[in-house]
Design an enzyme around this catalytic site. Structure first.
Site, PDB file in Angstrom:
ATOM      1  N   GLU A   1       0.866  -1.183   0.000  1.00 17.68           N
ATOM      2  CA  GLU A   1       0.000   0.000   0.000  1.00 17.68           C
ATOM      3  C   GLU A   1       0.899   1.229   0.000  1.00 17.68           C
ATOM      4  O   GLU A   1       2.100   1.116   0.289  1.00 17.68           O
ATOM      5  CB  GLU A   1      -0.895  -0.012   1.249  1.00 17.68           C
ATOM      6  CG  GLU A   1      -1.807  -1.228   1.281  1.00 17.68           C
ATOM      7  CD  GLU A   1      -2.740  -1.261   2.490  1.00 17.68           C
ATOM      8  OE1 GLU A   1      -2.622  -0.373   3.365  1.00 17.68           O
ATOM      9  OE2 GLU A   1      -3.584  -2.170   2.528  1.00 17.68           O
ATOM     10  N   PRO A   2       0.333   2.407  -0.248  1.00 17.05           N
ATOM     11  CA  PRO A   2       1.189   3.595  -0.260  1.00 17.05           C
ATOM     12  C   PRO A   2       1.993   3.754   1.030  1.00 17.05           C
ATOM     13  O   PRO A   2       3.155   4.161   0.999  1.00 17.05           O
ATOM     14  CB  PRO A   2       0.192   4.748  -0.449  1.00 17.05           C
ATOM     15  CG  PRO A   2      -0.950   4.127  -1.195  1.00 17.05           C
ATOM     16  CD  PRO A   2      -1.052   2.711  -0.683  1.00 17.05           C
TER      17      PRO A   2
ATOM     18  N   ILE B   1       1.033  -2.483  -7.981  1.00 20.15           N
ATOM     19  CA  ILE B   1       0.412  -3.736  -8.391  1.00 20.15           C
ATOM     20  C   ILE B   1       0.738  -4.053  -9.857  1.00 20.15           C
ATOM     21  O   ILE B   1       0.240  -3.380 -10.776  1.00 20.15           O
ATOM     22  CB  ILE B   1      -1.123  -3.696  -8.186  1.00 20.15           C
ATOM     23  CG1 ILE B   1      -1.459  -3.243  -6.750  1.00 20.15           C
ATOM     24  CG2 ILE B   1      -1.741  -5.051  -8.521  1.00 20.15           C
ATOM     25  CD1 ILE B   1      -0.763  -4.027  -5.650  1.00 20.15           C
ATOM     26  N   THR B   2       1.576  -5.057 -10.047  1.00 20.09           N
ATOM     27  CA  THR B   2       1.879  -5.523 -11.401  1.00 20.09           C
ATOM     28  C   THR B   2       0.599  -6.115 -11.997  1.00 20.09           C
ATOM     29  O   THR B   2      -0.110  -6.851 -11.321  1.00 20.09           O
ATOM     30  CB  THR B   2       2.993  -6.598 -11.351  1.00 20.09           C
ATOM     31  OG1 THR B   2       4.163  -5.999 -10.826  1.00 20.09           O
ATOM     32  CG2 THR B   2       3.300  -7.155 -12.734  1.00 20.09           C
TER      33      THR B   2
ATOM     34  N   GLY C   1      30.823   3.464 -24.949  1.00 20.93           N
ATOM     35  CA  GLY C   1      29.780   4.403 -25.394  1.00 20.93           C
ATOM     36  C   GLY C   1      28.595   3.666 -26.005  1.00 20.93           C
ATOM     37  O   GLY C   1      27.437   4.062 -25.829  1.00 20.93           O
TER      38      GLY C   1
ATOM     39  N   GLU D   1       9.181  -7.431  -4.540  1.00 18.49           N
ATOM     40  CA  GLU D   1       8.998  -8.698  -3.800  1.00 18.49           C
ATOM     41  C   GLU D   1       9.898  -8.759  -2.556  1.00 18.49           C
ATOM     42  O   GLU D   1      10.448  -9.800  -2.204  1.00 18.49           O
ATOM     43  CB  GLU D   1       9.154  -9.909  -4.721  1.00 18.49           C
ATOM     44  CG  GLU D   1       8.080  -9.855  -5.798  1.00 18.49           C
ATOM     45  CD  GLU D   1       7.537 -11.170  -6.285  1.00 18.49           C
ATOM     46  OE1 GLU D   1       7.789 -12.194  -5.649  1.00 18.49           O
ATOM     47  OE2 GLU D   1       6.845 -11.145  -7.306  1.00 18.49           O
TER      48      GLU D   1
ATOM     49  N   THR E   1      12.528  -5.688  -0.655  1.00 16.43           N
ATOM     50  CA  THR E   1      13.822  -5.088  -0.998  1.00 16.43           C
ATOM     51  C   THR E   1      14.938  -6.029  -0.537  1.00 16.43           C
ATOM     52  O   THR E   1      14.727  -6.898   0.335  1.00 16.43           O
ATOM     53  CB  THR E   1      14.019  -3.745  -0.271  1.00 16.43           C
ATOM     54  OG1 THR E   1      14.048  -4.017   1.145  1.00 16.43           O
ATOM     55  CG2 THR E   1      12.911  -2.754  -0.584  1.00 16.43           C
TER      56      THR E   1
HETATM   57  N1  COS Z   1       5.923 -18.394   5.524  1.00 20.39           N
HETATM   58  C1  COS Z   1       4.943 -18.647   6.442  1.00 20.39           C
HETATM   59  N2  COS Z   1       4.769 -17.900   7.557  1.00 20.39           N
HETATM   60  C2  COS Z   1       5.605 -16.856   7.726  1.00 20.39           C
HETATM   61  C3  COS Z   1       6.626 -16.544   6.834  1.00 20.39           C
HETATM   62  C4  COS Z   1       6.781 -17.363   5.688  1.00 20.39           C
HETATM   63  N3  COS Z   1       7.729 -17.125   4.794  1.00 20.39           N
HETATM   64  N4  COS Z   1       7.286 -15.465   7.283  1.00 20.39           N
HETATM   65  C5  COS Z   1       6.711 -15.111   8.438  1.00 20.39           C
HETATM   66  N5  COS Z   1       5.696 -15.949   8.709  1.00 20.39           N
HETATM   67  C6  COS Z   1       4.847 -15.961   9.899  1.00 20.39           C
HETATM   68  C7  COS Z   1       5.720 -15.973  11.149  1.00 20.39           C
HETATM   69  O1  COS Z   1       6.094 -17.295  11.495  1.00 20.39           O
HETATM   70  C8  COS Z   1       4.814 -15.350  12.173  1.00 20.39           C
HETATM   71  O2  COS Z   1       3.914 -16.324  12.648  1.00 20.39           O
HETATM   72  P1  COS Z   1       3.669 -16.509  14.244  1.00 20.39           P
HETATM   73  O3  COS Z   1       3.133 -15.170  14.695  1.00 20.39           O
HETATM   74  O4  COS Z   1       2.643 -17.607  14.306  1.00 20.39           O
HETATM   75  O5  COS Z   1       4.987 -16.852  14.831  1.00 20.39           O
HETATM   76  C9  COS Z   1       4.008 -14.330  11.357  1.00 20.39           C
HETATM   77  O6  COS Z   1       4.104 -14.750   9.991  1.00 20.39           O
HETATM   78  C10 COS Z   1       4.547 -12.928  11.472  1.00 20.39           C
HETATM   79  O7  COS Z   1       5.887 -12.942  11.057  1.00 20.39           O
HETATM   80  P2  COS Z   1       6.939 -11.824  11.484  1.00 20.39           P
HETATM   81  O8  COS Z   1       6.830 -11.610  12.965  1.00 20.39           O
HETATM   82  O9  COS Z   1       8.262 -12.185  10.925  1.00 20.39           O
HETATM   83  O10 COS Z   1       6.329 -10.528  10.777  1.00 20.39           O
HETATM   84  P3  COS Z   1       6.946  -9.081  10.581  1.00 20.39           P
HETATM   85  O11 COS Z   1       5.857  -8.086  10.687  1.00 20.39           O
HETATM   86  O12 COS Z   1       8.152  -8.919  11.462  1.00 20.39           O
HETATM   87  O13 COS Z   1       7.370  -9.048   9.003  1.00 20.39           O
HETATM   88  C11 COS Z   1       8.824  -9.223   7.151  1.00 20.39           C
HETATM   89  C12 COS Z   1       8.286  -9.827   8.470  1.00 20.39           C
HETATM   90  C13 COS Z   1       9.543  -7.902   7.326  1.00 20.39           C
HETATM   91  C14 COS Z   1       9.783 -10.281   6.634  1.00 20.39           C
HETATM   92  C15 COS Z   1       7.641  -9.028   6.173  1.00 20.39           C
HETATM   93  O14 COS Z   1       6.843  -7.946   6.530  1.00 20.39           O
HETATM   94  C16 COS Z   1       8.098  -8.829   4.750  1.00 20.39           C
HETATM   95  O15 COS Z   1       8.426  -9.792   4.057  1.00 20.39           O
HETATM   96  N6  COS Z   1       8.111  -7.560   4.265  1.00 20.39           N
HETATM   97  C17 COS Z   1       8.349  -7.298   2.863  1.00 20.39           C
HETATM   98  C18 COS Z   1       7.072  -7.389   2.123  1.00 20.39           C
HETATM   99  C19 COS Z   1       7.288  -7.631   0.679  1.00 20.39           C
HETATM  100  O16 COS Z   1       8.062  -8.480   0.263  1.00 20.39           O
HETATM  101  N7  COS Z   1       6.570  -6.889  -0.128  1.00 20.39           N
HETATM  102  C20 COS Z   1       6.624  -7.021  -1.541  1.00 20.39           C
HETATM  103  C21 COS Z   1       5.252  -7.278  -2.039  1.00 20.39           C
HETATM  104  S1  COS Z   1       5.224  -7.816  -3.673  1.00 20.39           S
HETATM  105  S2  COS Z   1       5.920  -6.275  -4.694  1.00 20.39           S
END
Ligand code: COS
Length: 376
Positions: free
Chosen positions: A127-128, A157-158, A339, A362, A364
């Site tokens: 989201e923004p 959103i692709t 060049g 997906e 950073t």
């Molecule tokens: N598969 C399954 N479950 C997962 C998981 C995975 N790969 N990664 C995390 N979880 C679960 C954790 O186990 C946790 O579960 P429990 O609460 O039962 O223990 C829950 O999800 C929350 O995980 P976590 O505490 O790690 O969440 P955070 O808020 O700290 O976020 C990151 C983790 C930063 C890794 C996550 O927000 C992220 O990947 N951010 C980037 C988002 C992204 O890639 N966006 C691009 C979108 S497409 S352009």
């Protein structure tokens, strides 16, 4: 580049993909990139060739291929047209919640058209104001009659405006990771409003835009998985998506290397091909070595996934290393051409522009490091 493929079926598949990549993608990419035009018809062609459902069960119309093979297909496509390969990867990402978390009824109803290539998918998490911190999303789905009414804005959103279905991650409960659910929306849903496409540095033939949800009504049977289980669906989908981006990055880097080698063999200075100068030859040697290492890393993560083993950290390592490699290799390819590398007569300037986004979307590469560090 010779691939080691363990079955004849996989070798035939890669052969077919190379034919399509050379015959259908390569002749069109420059024109579509220049006009920033989305090649919807090409996705139909890929769908008819069975390439839009490769890593999913045959039972529901998928190709039944292991990730190890599917990712090499993406790599082949990316070497010709990154936006198309990325589109195939995003489509798989969008099919995954239904394929893995859908009920049998949902799978039977939706998957054949999704995996058969009739429909194109989009995945709406960011989201923004919620990017790296995905759990802070605020798009809200309120109970409404027999389902939900969704309000909010999704970003980056692709396939926005081109897709036929959208996975929308939204808040059905309280704050944090446990208040998020995954809903499957059709493109024609009133109140689902794709915005104007972003004007991007690269991948111009892809579309990326915001989706405004203004009271979009979603029937209750479009909830995928449990209410409140959406964050885990989003994260586990991204494990596969990040591997897809890693493979795309290696395909792009390989294309840049191949082009730079060809140029360095033809281009003569001081009476001989510039490849014969150690300064250039060693640069190409480093590029080739980094690509081989990157490919080996994503394949090793894919084998873990295919074996049903945990692979989130390995997928993050592959995404990080392969996309950083693509950035380095494409930048060096421009340098090898001098060049000529800086003008649009040669594809390496496009490769370099395209590589940049691979380090960003997906998750950073800083987020990949966070995932890896937490796993240690
Ligand atoms: N598969 C399954 N479950 C997962 C998981 C995975 N790969 N990664 C995390 N979880 C679960 C954790 O186990 C946790 O579960 P429990 O609460 O039962 O223990 C829950 O999800 C929350 O995980 P976590 O505490 O790690 O969440 P955070 O808020 O700290 O976020 C990151 C983790 C930063 C890794 C996550 O927000 C992220 O990947 N951010 C980037 C988002 C992204 O890639 N966006 C691009 C979108 S497409 S352009």
């Amino acid at each position: 580049m010779e691939r080691f493929l363990s079955t004849e079926e996989a070798a035939d598949l890669i052969g077919l993909v190379r034919e399509i990549a050379d015959g259908e993608l390569a002749p069109r990419v420059d024109d579509f990139e220049a006009r920033a035009q989305f090649p919807r018809e090409l996705f139909r062609l890929l769908g008819r060739a069975g390439l839009l459902g490769l890593p999913f069960d045959v039972e529901h119309g998928g190709g039944g291929q292991p990730y190890e093979v599917y990712l090499q297909v993406l790599e082949e496509l990316a070497g010709r047209w990154l936006a198309v390969a990325e589109g195939v990867s995003v489509h798989s990402l969008a099919c995954y919640p239904t394929a893995v978390f859908g009920t049998e009824t949902q799978r039977k109803r939706h998957l054949p058209d999704m995996l058969g290539g009739e429909l194109l998918g989009a995945y709406c998490l960011s989201e923004p104001q919620s990017g790296s911190d995905a759990a802070s999303l605020t798009t809200r789905a309120e109970p409404d009659g027999d389902g939900y009414s969704v309000h909010g804005t999704k970003a980056w959103i692709t396939h926005a405006g081109k897709a036929d279905f959208y996975n929308v991650f939204c808040r059905t409960g309280g704050p944090g990771t446990t208040g998020i659910s995954c809903l499957l929306l059709d493109a024609g849903t009133p109140g689902l409003l794709p915005q104007a496409p972003e004007r991007t540095m690269g991948l111009r033939s892809s579309t990326v835009a915001q989706i405004v949800l203004d009271g979009a009504h979603v029937p209750a049977d479009r909830l995928l998985g449990e209410a409140g289980g959406g964050f885990k669906i989003a994260m586990s989908a991204l494990d596969g998506g990040r591997l897809g981006i890693a493979a795309c990055a290696v395909g792009l880097a390989q294309a840049a290397l191949d082009y730079a080698v060809g140029y360095a063999k033809d281009r003569e200075q001081f009476g001989r091909p510039i490849l014969e100068f150690q300064g250039v030859g060693f640069m190409l040697a480093d590029m080739a070595t980094q690509i081989s290492a990157a490919r080996a890393l994503y394949l090793s993560a894919a084998r873990l996934r295919d074996a049903g083993r945990p692979h989130s950290a390995e997928a993050a390592k592959a995404k990080l290393f392969c996309t950083d490699t693509a950035m380095r290799v494409t930048t060096d390819a421009v340098q090898v051409l001098g060049g000529a590398g800086y003008v649009t007569d040669h594809p390496v300037e496009r490769y370099m522009r395209e590589a940049k986004v691979l380090q960003i979307f997906e998750g950073t590469n800083q987020i990949q490091r966070l995932v890896i560090a937490r796993s240690l």
